[in-house]
Scaffold this motif. Structure first.
Motif, PDB file in Angstrom:
ATOM      1  N   SER A   1       0.800  -0.990   0.044  1.00  0.00           N
ATOM      2  CA  SER A   1      -0.036  -0.040  -0.001  1.00  0.00           C
ATOM      3  C   SER A   1       0.681   1.188   0.270  1.00  0.00           C
ATOM      4  O   SER A   1       0.182   2.453  -0.040  1.00  0.00           O
ATOM      5  CB  SER A   1      -0.961   0.260   1.147  1.00  0.00           C
ATOM      6  N   ALA A   2       2.267   1.088  -0.294  1.00  0.00           N
ATOM      7  CA  ALA A   2       3.109   2.250   0.063  1.00  0.00           C
ATOM      8  C   ALA A   2       3.360   2.742  -1.444  1.00  0.00           C
ATOM      9  O   ALA A   2       4.031   1.896  -2.222  1.00  0.00           O
ATOM     10  CB  ALA A   2       4.296   1.806   0.655  1.00  0.00           C
ATOM     11  N   LYS A   3       2.944   3.902  -1.848  1.00  0.00           N
ATOM     12  CA  LYS A   3       3.001   4.315  -3.328  1.00  0.00           C
ATOM     13  C   LYS A   3       4.461   4.257  -3.710  1.00  0.00           C
ATOM     14  O   LYS A   3       4.683   4.279  -4.927  1.00  0.00           O
ATOM     15  CB  LYS A   3       2.122   5.425  -3.665  1.00  0.00           C
ATOM     16  N   ASN A   4       5.312   4.693  -2.947  1.00  0.00           N
ATOM     17  CA  ASN A   4       6.667   4.868  -3.323  1.00  0.00           C
ATOM     18  C   ASN A   4       7.625   3.595  -3.536  1.00  0.00           C
ATOM     19  O   ASN A   4       8.711   3.586  -4.087  1.00  0.00           O
ATOM     20  CB  ASN A   4       7.463   5.819  -2.332  1.00  0.00           C
ATOM     21  N   ILE A   5       7.051   2.613  -3.288  1.00  0.00           N
ATOM     22  CA  ILE A   5       7.712   1.374  -3.284  1.00  0.00           C
ATOM     23  C   ILE A   5       6.896   0.132  -4.038  1.00  0.00           C
ATOM     24  O   ILE A   5       7.655  -1.020  -4.527  1.00  0.00           O
ATOM     25  CB  ILE A   5       8.291   0.744  -2.032  1.00  0.00           C
ATOM     26  N   ALA A   6       5.787   0.273  -4.221  1.00  0.00           N
ATOM     27  CA  ALA A   6       4.842  -0.581  -4.903  1.00  0.00           C
ATOM     28  C   ALA A   6       4.279  -0.030  -6.201  1.00  0.00           C
ATOM     29  O   ALA A   6       3.889   0.973  -6.279  1.00  0.00           O
ATOM     30  CB  ALA A   6       3.607  -0.825  -4.088  1.00  0.00           C
ATOM     31  N   PRO A   7       4.319  -1.240  -7.327  1.00  0.00           N
ATOM     32  CA  PRO A   7       3.628  -0.941  -8.422  1.00  0.00           C
ATOM     33  C   PRO A   7       2.250  -0.465  -8.257  1.00  0.00           C
ATOM     34  O   PRO A   7       1.702  -0.725  -7.351  1.00  0.00           O
ATOM     35  CB  PRO A   7       3.978  -2.061  -9.186  1.00  0.00           C
ATOM     36  N   LYS A   8       1.796   0.323  -9.342  1.00  0.00           N
ATOM     37  CA  LYS A   8       0.459   0.743  -9.250  1.00  0.00           C
ATOM     38  C   LYS A   8      -0.718  -0.281  -8.968  1.00  0.00           C
ATOM     39  O   LYS A   8      -1.494  -0.087  -8.115  1.00  0.00           O
ATOM     40  CB  LYS A   8       0.250   1.624 -10.515  1.00  0.00           C
ATOM     41  N   PRO A   9      -0.651  -1.267  -9.737  1.00  0.00           N
ATOM     42  CA  PRO A   9      -1.578  -2.559  -9.708  1.00  0.00           C
ATOM     43  C   PRO A   9      -1.562  -2.994  -8.114  1.00  0.00           C
ATOM     44  O   PRO A   9      -2.496  -3.107  -7.584  1.00  0.00           O
ATOM     45  CB  PRO A   9      -1.341  -3.510 -10.742  1.00  0.00           C
ATOM     46  N   VAL A  10      -0.588  -3.219  -7.680  1.00  0.00           N
ATOM     47  CA  VAL A  10      -0.274  -3.731  -6.465  1.00  0.00           C
ATOM     48  C   VAL A  10      -0.582  -2.731  -5.330  1.00  0.00           C
ATOM     49  O   VAL A  10      -1.225  -3.115  -4.239  1.00  0.00           O
ATOM     50  CB  VAL A  10       1.251  -4.323  -5.977  1.00  0.00           C
ATOM     51  N   TYR A  11      -0.414  -1.518  -5.622  1.00  0.00           N
ATOM     52  CA  TYR A  11      -0.920  -0.486  -4.487  1.00  0.00           C
ATOM     53  C   TYR A  11      -2.115  -0.411  -4.533  1.00  0.00           C
ATOM     54  O   TYR A  11      -2.911  -0.353  -3.517  1.00  0.00           O
ATOM     55  CB  TYR A  11      -0.373   0.967  -5.108  1.00  0.00           C
ATOM     56  N   TYR A  12      -3.039  -0.754  -5.670  1.00  0.00           N
ATOM     57  CA  TYR A  12      -4.488  -0.408  -5.572  1.00  0.00           C
ATOM     58  C   TYR A  12      -5.035  -1.646  -4.710  1.00  0.00           C
ATOM     59  O   TYR A  12      -5.831  -1.423  -4.071  1.00  0.00           O
ATOM     60  CB  TYR A  12      -5.181  -0.408  -6.809  1.00  0.00           C
ATOM     61  N   VAL A  13      -4.519  -2.943  -5.142  1.00  0.00           N
ATOM     62  CA  VAL A  13      -4.894  -4.050  -4.316  1.00  0.00           C
ATOM     63  C   VAL A  13      -4.571  -3.887  -2.696  1.00  0.00           C
ATOM     64  O   VAL A  13      -5.408  -4.169  -1.732  1.00  0.00           O
ATOM     65  CB  VAL A  13      -4.132  -5.383  -4.764  1.00  0.00           C
ATOM     66  N   GLY A  14      -3.444  -3.345  -2.473  1.00  0.00           N
ATOM     67  CA  GLY A  14      -3.382  -3.147  -1.070  1.00  0.00           C
ATOM     68  C   GLY A  14      -4.186  -2.312  -0.266  1.00  0.00           C
ATOM     69  O   GLY A  14      -4.636  -2.639   0.845  1.00  0.00           O
ATOM     70  N   ARG A  15      -4.324  -1.014  -0.865  1.00  0.00           N
ATOM     71  CA  ARG A  15      -5.212  -0.275  -0.397  1.00  0.00           C
ATOM     72  C   ARG A  15      -6.623  -0.580  -0.353  1.00  0.00           C
ATOM     73  O   ARG A  15      -7.398  -0.352   0.801  1.00  0.00           O
ATOM     74  CB  ARG A  15      -5.193   1.124  -1.445  1.00  0.00           C
TER      75      ARG A  15
ATOM     76  N   ILE B   1      -7.638  -3.736   0.256  1.00  0.00           N
ATOM     77  CA  ILE B   1      -7.441  -4.318   1.651  1.00  0.00           C
ATOM     78  C   ILE B   1      -7.827  -3.642   2.810  1.00  0.00           C
ATOM     79  O   ILE B   1      -8.627  -3.976   3.702  1.00  0.00           O
ATOM     80  CB  ILE B   1      -6.292  -5.511   1.715  1.00  0.00           C
ATOM     81  N   ILE B   2      -6.939  -2.486   2.988  1.00  0.00           N
ATOM     82  CA  ILE B   2      -7.065  -1.716   4.018  1.00  0.00           C
ATOM     83  C   ILE B   2      -8.291  -1.101   4.113  1.00  0.00           C
ATOM     84  O   ILE B   2      -9.081  -1.002   5.162  1.00  0.00           O
ATOM     85  CB  ILE B   2      -5.753  -0.778   3.865  1.00  0.00           C
ATOM     86  N   ILE B   3      -9.027  -0.710   2.953  1.00  0.00           N
ATOM     87  CA  ILE B   3     -10.340   0.004   2.850  1.00  0.00           C
ATOM     88  C   ILE B   3     -11.506  -1.027   3.439  1.00  0.00           C
ATOM     89  O   ILE B   3     -12.268  -0.777   4.248  1.00  0.00           O
ATOM     90  CB  ILE B   3     -10.619   0.739   1.560  1.00  0.00           C
ATOM     91  N   LEU B   4     -11.253  -2.142   2.830  1.00  0.00           N
ATOM     92  CA  LEU B   4     -12.161  -3.241   3.144  1.00  0.00           C
ATOM     93  C   LEU B   4     -12.172  -3.630   4.576  1.00  0.00           C
ATOM     94  O   LEU B   4     -13.218  -3.997   5.442  1.00  0.00           O
ATOM     95  CB  LEU B   4     -11.892  -4.466   2.332  1.00  0.00           C
TER      96      LEU B   4
ATOM     97  N   PHE C   1      -6.084  -0.816  10.762  1.00  0.00           N
ATOM     98  CA  PHE C   1      -5.388   0.153  11.356  1.00  0.00           C
ATOM     99  C   PHE C   1      -3.815   0.345  11.206  1.00  0.00           C
ATOM    100  O   PHE C   1      -3.093   1.131  10.489  1.00  0.00           O
ATOM    101  CB  PHE C   1      -5.576   0.162  13.013  1.00  0.00           C
ATOM    102  N   VAL C   2      -3.282  -0.777  11.444  1.00  0.00           N
ATOM    103  CA  VAL C   2      -1.745  -0.801  11.581  1.00  0.00           C
ATOM    104  C   VAL C   2      -1.223  -0.778   9.944  1.00  0.00           C
ATOM    105  O   VAL C   2      -0.205  -0.104   9.909  1.00  0.00           O
ATOM    106  CB  VAL C   2      -1.145  -2.194  12.025  1.00  0.00           C
ATOM    107  N   ALA C   3      -1.785  -1.575   9.094  1.00  0.00           N
ATOM    108  CA  ALA C   3      -1.189  -1.255   7.819  1.00  0.00           C
ATOM    109  C   ALA C   3      -1.304   0.000   7.400  1.00  0.00           C
ATOM    110  O   ALA C   3      -0.474   0.362   6.298  1.00  0.00           O
ATOM    111  CB  ALA C   3      -1.790  -2.458   6.973  1.00  0.00           C
TER     112      ALA C   3
END
Length: 269
Positions: free
Chosen positions: A104-118, A120-123, A158-160
């Protein structure tokens, strides 16, 4: 020759308004006031029942004093289970939060992975733990497993999120230094990213354990294990003195947890 001692009047700096347009600012304020009046006027408050509930509340509080600690075995069993639920959920939540935070960190994750991580956090942050506990109780049955699953999901949300924001604010020079010597992605994370977020991660771990201890009492009310079930049964049997004893012990446990958490954070920073 006379010296001119007159000075221009000093100008006092004023903080600009959040909304610079006065019409929009005052219009928004009036709209909020009108909405509050309308909301209170239209909500179905049963004032007769409220007035009848005041003496009933007095009866409940009167029956709660003095608190009864006679059934100490139930208290110890319930609090032990609540602590186990909170500890396991915190541990699992932290372990799962680290890869999700990296995703979920945009500076180290590719865009598709970033959106998947975000996503999961939102869900995981979208629903209150009580609602999630009801779903897990329906899925896996009554007991501590539902509580562990509920608080694990709650911890991830919360933590992620906070770890991802911490990763986005790291010193990028350390990452570039690792890459300049040919380090791969995994080694860059281990030696260039994780050491920078480690103090924050330890602080979040202590805070989340403290939060899960409180939440374990709440989700137990709907059957997800812990002291919450004991508290609900006490209210159902009108054992207000025993229920008040449980509430006092919950407060004491949170105070101790808060003290330990503050001491650990002070040692870290």
């Amino acid at each position: 020759m006379t010296e001119n001692t007159s000075f221009a009047p000093s100008q006092t700096w004023k903080k600009p308004h959040f909304i610079s347009n006065p019409w929009l600012r005052y219009g928004l304020f009036i709209g909020i006031v009108v909405y509050l009046v309308w909301a209170f006027a239209t909500l179905p408050f049963d004032w007769v029942r409220i007035s009848e509930g005041i003496p009933r509340a007095g009866k409940i509080f009167g029956g709660a004093f003095p608190p009864s600690f006679q059934r100490s075995s139930l208290l110890i069993t319930g609090f032990t289970e609540s602590f186990q639920i909170a500890f396991l959920a915190t541990l699992l939540g932290l372990l799962l939060s680290i890869p999700i935070a990296v995703m979920s960190a945009k500076n180290i994750a590719p865009k598709p992975v970033y959106y998947v991580g975000r996503g999961i956090i939102i869900l995981s942050r979208s629903f209150h733990p009580v609602i999630v506990a009801i779903l897990f109780v329906a899925a896996v049955g009554f007991g501590p497993l539902a509580g562990v699953l509920t608080l694990t999901l709650y911890s991830i949300g919360f933590v992620a999120k906070l770890l991802a924001e911490e990763i986005e604010e790291i010193d990028w020079g350390q990452v570039e230094a690792m890459r300049s010597v040919g380090a791969g992605y995994l080694k860059t994370l281990i030696y260039g990213v994780f050491p920078q977020i480690l103090p924050r991660q330890i602080g979040l771990s202590m805070y989340q354990l403290d939060s899960n201890l409180r939440a374990s009492a709440v989700v137990g009310i709907v059957g997800a294990g812990g002291i919450g079930g004991t508290l609900m049964n006490a209210f159902g049997r009108y054992d207000y003195d025993f229920a008040f004893a449980i509430l006092l012990l919950i407060i004491g446990l949170i105070l101790v947890s808060e003290g330990v958490s503050g001491w650990v954070r002070k040692k870290i920073w």
